[in-house]
Scaffold this motif. Structure first.
Motif, short mmCIF file in Angstrom:
data_model
loop_
_atom_site.label_atom_id
_atom_site.label_comp_id
_atom_site.label_asym_id
_atom_site.label_seq_id
_atom_site.Cartn_x
_atom_site.Cartn_y
_atom_site.Cartn_z
N UNK A 233 0.70 -0.98 -0.34
CA UNK A 233 0.35 -0.49 0.33
C UNK A 233 0.80 1.48 -0.22
N UNK A 234 2.37 1.33 0.29
CA UNK A 234 2.69 2.22 0.36
C UNK A 234 3.15 2.65 -0.60
N UNK A 235 3.20 1.48 -1.91
CA UNK A 235 3.19 1.56 -3.56
C UNK A 235 2.13 2.53 -4.13
N UNK A 236 1.44 1.45 -3.76
CA UNK A 236 0.22 2.00 -4.68
C UNK A 236 -1.04 2.92 -4.18
N UNK A 237 -1.09 3.38 -2.96
CA UNK A 237 -1.50 4.18 -2.71
C UNK A 237 -0.64 5.87 -1.79
N UNK A 238 0.37 5.97 -1.67
CA UNK A 238 0.95 7.02 -0.90
C UNK A 238 1.75 7.09 -2.16
N UNK A 239 2.33 6.08 -3.31
CA UNK A 239 3.69 6.45 -4.88
C UNK A 239 4.73 6.86 -4.11
N UNK A 240 5.27 5.55 -3.11
CA UNK A 240 6.40 5.58 -2.57
C UNK A 240 7.55 4.32 -3.60
N UNK A 241 8.29 4.23 -3.16
CA UNK A 241 9.73 3.11 -3.94
C UNK A 241 9.64 2.00 -2.38
N UNK A 242 9.94 1.16 -3.34
CA UNK A 242 10.49 -0.32 -2.75
C UNK A 242 11.52 0.29 -2.01
N UNK A 243 12.50 0.64 -1.61
CA UNK A 243 13.64 0.75 -0.95
C UNK A 243 12.42 2.06 0.15
N UNK A 244 12.26 3.11 -0.37
CA UNK A 244 11.09 3.19 0.68
C UNK A 244 10.12 3.15 1.83
N UNK A 245 9.86 1.95 1.74
CA UNK A 245 8.64 0.97 2.38
C UNK A 245 9.18 0.29 2.83
N UNK A 246 11.21 0.00 2.73
CA UNK A 246 11.93 -1.23 3.80
C UNK A 246 12.91 0.08 4.55
N UNK A 247 12.54 1.23 4.47
CA UNK A 247 12.77 2.12 5.25
C UNK A 247 12.09 1.85 6.69
N UNK A 248 10.62 2.33 5.63
CA UNK A 248 9.71 2.27 6.81
C UNK A 248 9.94 1.10 8.38
N UNK A 249 9.38 0.46 6.91
CA UNK A 249 9.35 -0.80 7.69
C UNK A 249 10.96 -1.25 8.59
N UNK A 250 11.91 -0.81 8.69
CA UNK A 250 12.76 -1.53 9.43
C UNK A 250 12.90 0.20 10.81
N UNK A 251 11.41 1.18 10.11
CA UNK A 251 11.94 2.21 11.25
C UNK A 251 11.01 1.60 12.32
N UNK A 252 9.56 1.16 11.44
CA UNK A 252 8.48 0.16 12.95
C UNK A 252 9.15 -0.47 14.28
N UNK A 253 10.03 -1.46 13.45
CA UNK A 253 10.64 -2.30 13.77
C UNK A 253 11.00 -2.20 14.94
#
Length: 401
Positions: A233-253
């Motif tokens: 959803x970070x790509x489909x809804x919020x137009x980020x990249x796969x790298x961006x998603x990795x950073x957010x998931x890492x920050x969440x953890x």
């Protein structure tokens, strides 16, 4: 339980063992998609094989909890560690879907053999009233292990292929078993007067434990919104990249781990029954915040609010579940509770996957918020006294010496 220096002295080996065990796990599991693709196996086969691993942990963690205080000896830990290492090494020889499914199920059933014992020691070795603080510290080492293995896995695969990951992962797992085996088990007196057979499992399921177990299923269902679906959803809804998603998931953890570490001692003072509703309120706020977000940054910040709630719940729900369980039953209780955590991790992706595909990606967030608010109400119910729980007779053997 009385606190003592020998009790506190066992914690570093416990932490190191947990860190190495889960670094080895991540080092292998993170590259399984690459290995399946290399062998020409499908994504569906990959998902099914990984489900076999999850099923293995779900079915056996309660059993390992029942055996936890018997496993606490050098011979038992060395023997089980050797068998688990062999099951891990065998993954390097697998080439078919059937072989991977069988071996991952076996590995999942075995790799959690020390988890209930380690969690119980982490909660109790520093003395009474330190359970949440102990879980926060243990969770930090667990998280460091997972993160290190996840980072190293793809690099190793690019250098030497799957066999390098498996062989090095098995070596790290074996080395991580050594600190646990070398603990002075003769001076660590584990609880005695243990009920046997089905009576132990029946006795665990008193009202508080049952409520906390349901809460942890709901917590992990909601947490899979970010751990399993943010990449989409970070790509489909919020137009980020796969790298961006990795950073957010890492920050969440990272935020979840640090929150548990920082809040642990405060939760020990407040009591887990007071902290759990706050955790679910933050989960709901994070889910609703994501729902109304219009930019990637807003989505990321809302995800961190959810992660803060996850960190609070991660060190609250197990102490809440054990708050009325006699020491002699706590090994069984920790293992059974772990199986409910595994159940949430199985149910969450399936349930939310149905929402994602049949409704819409954005519908994930109000559904997650509704689950969180329902859990909040249950958490408030769990604070209501339900009368005294029958206690097994305690003895000097029911404390860490």
């Amino acid at each position: 339980m009385a606190s003592s220096a020998p009790g506190r002295g066992i914690l570093l080996p416990v932490y190191l063992s947990a860190m190495g065990t889960w670094a080895a796990y991540a080092m292998v599991v993170v590259v399984l998609p690459f290995r399946f693709e290399e062998l020409g196996l499908s994504v569906v086969e990959y998902g099914t094989a990984l489900a076999a691993y999850a099923l293995g942990t779900l079915l056996t963690e309660g059993l390992w909890g029942y055996l936890a205080f018997r496993v606490g000896s050098a011979p038992a830990l060395a023997g089980l560690g050797a068998v688990t290492a062999a099951s891990m090494l065998a993954l390097g020889f697998a080439h078919t879907f059937g072989e991977f499914t069988l071996l991952l199920g076996l590995y999942g059933a075995l790799v959690v053999y020390s988890t209930p014992l380690i969690r119980w020691l982490g909660m109790n070795a520093s003395g009474a009233g330190t359970a949440s603080q102990g879980l926060g510290r243990l969770g930090l080492f667990f998280g460091v292990g997972i993160s290190a293995g996840t980072a190293a896995g793809p690099l190793l695969y690019s250098i030497g292929g799957f066999w390098l990951n498996v062989s090095l992962g098995t070596l790290i797992f074996a080395l991580a078993t050594v600190p646990l085996v070398r603990l002075p088990w003769k001076s660590v007196t584990l609880p005695r007067h243990r009920p046997t057979g089905q009576s132990a499992f029946r006795a665990v399921f008193e009202r508080q434990f049952a409520l906390a177990s349901l809460l942890v299923v709901l917590y992990f269902v909601v947490y899979t919104v970010v751990t399993n679906f943010l990449q989409y959803y970070s790509i489909g809804l919020f137009h980020g990249t796969m790298d961006d998603a990795g950073y957010v998931i890492g920050a969440v953890r990272a935020v979840a781990l640090v929150t548990g570490l920082l809040l642990g001692s405060s939760i020990d003072r407040w009591g887990p029954a007071r902290a759990a509703p706050m955790g679910f309120l933050l989960l709901a706020a994070g889910a609703l915040g994501t729902w109304v977000s219009s930019t990637y940054l807003e989505m990321a910040l809302a995800s961190l609010v959810l992660a803060t709630g996850a960190g609070c719940l991660g060190v609250s729900l197990l102490p809440l579940a054990l708050s009325r369980i006699p020491h002699a039953l706590q090994g069984t209780a920790v293992g059974v509770f772990g199986s409910f955590e595994d159940l949430g991790l199985v149910v969450g992706p399936v349930l939310l996957g149905v929402v994602y595909s049949t409704l819409s990606p954005r519908d994930l967030f109000p559904v997650a918020a509704a689950i969180s608010l329902g859990a909040l109400l249950l958490a408030l119910v769990s604070r209501t006294p339900a009368g005294p729980t029958a206690r097994l007779p305690e003895s000097p053997g029911n404390a860490l010496s």
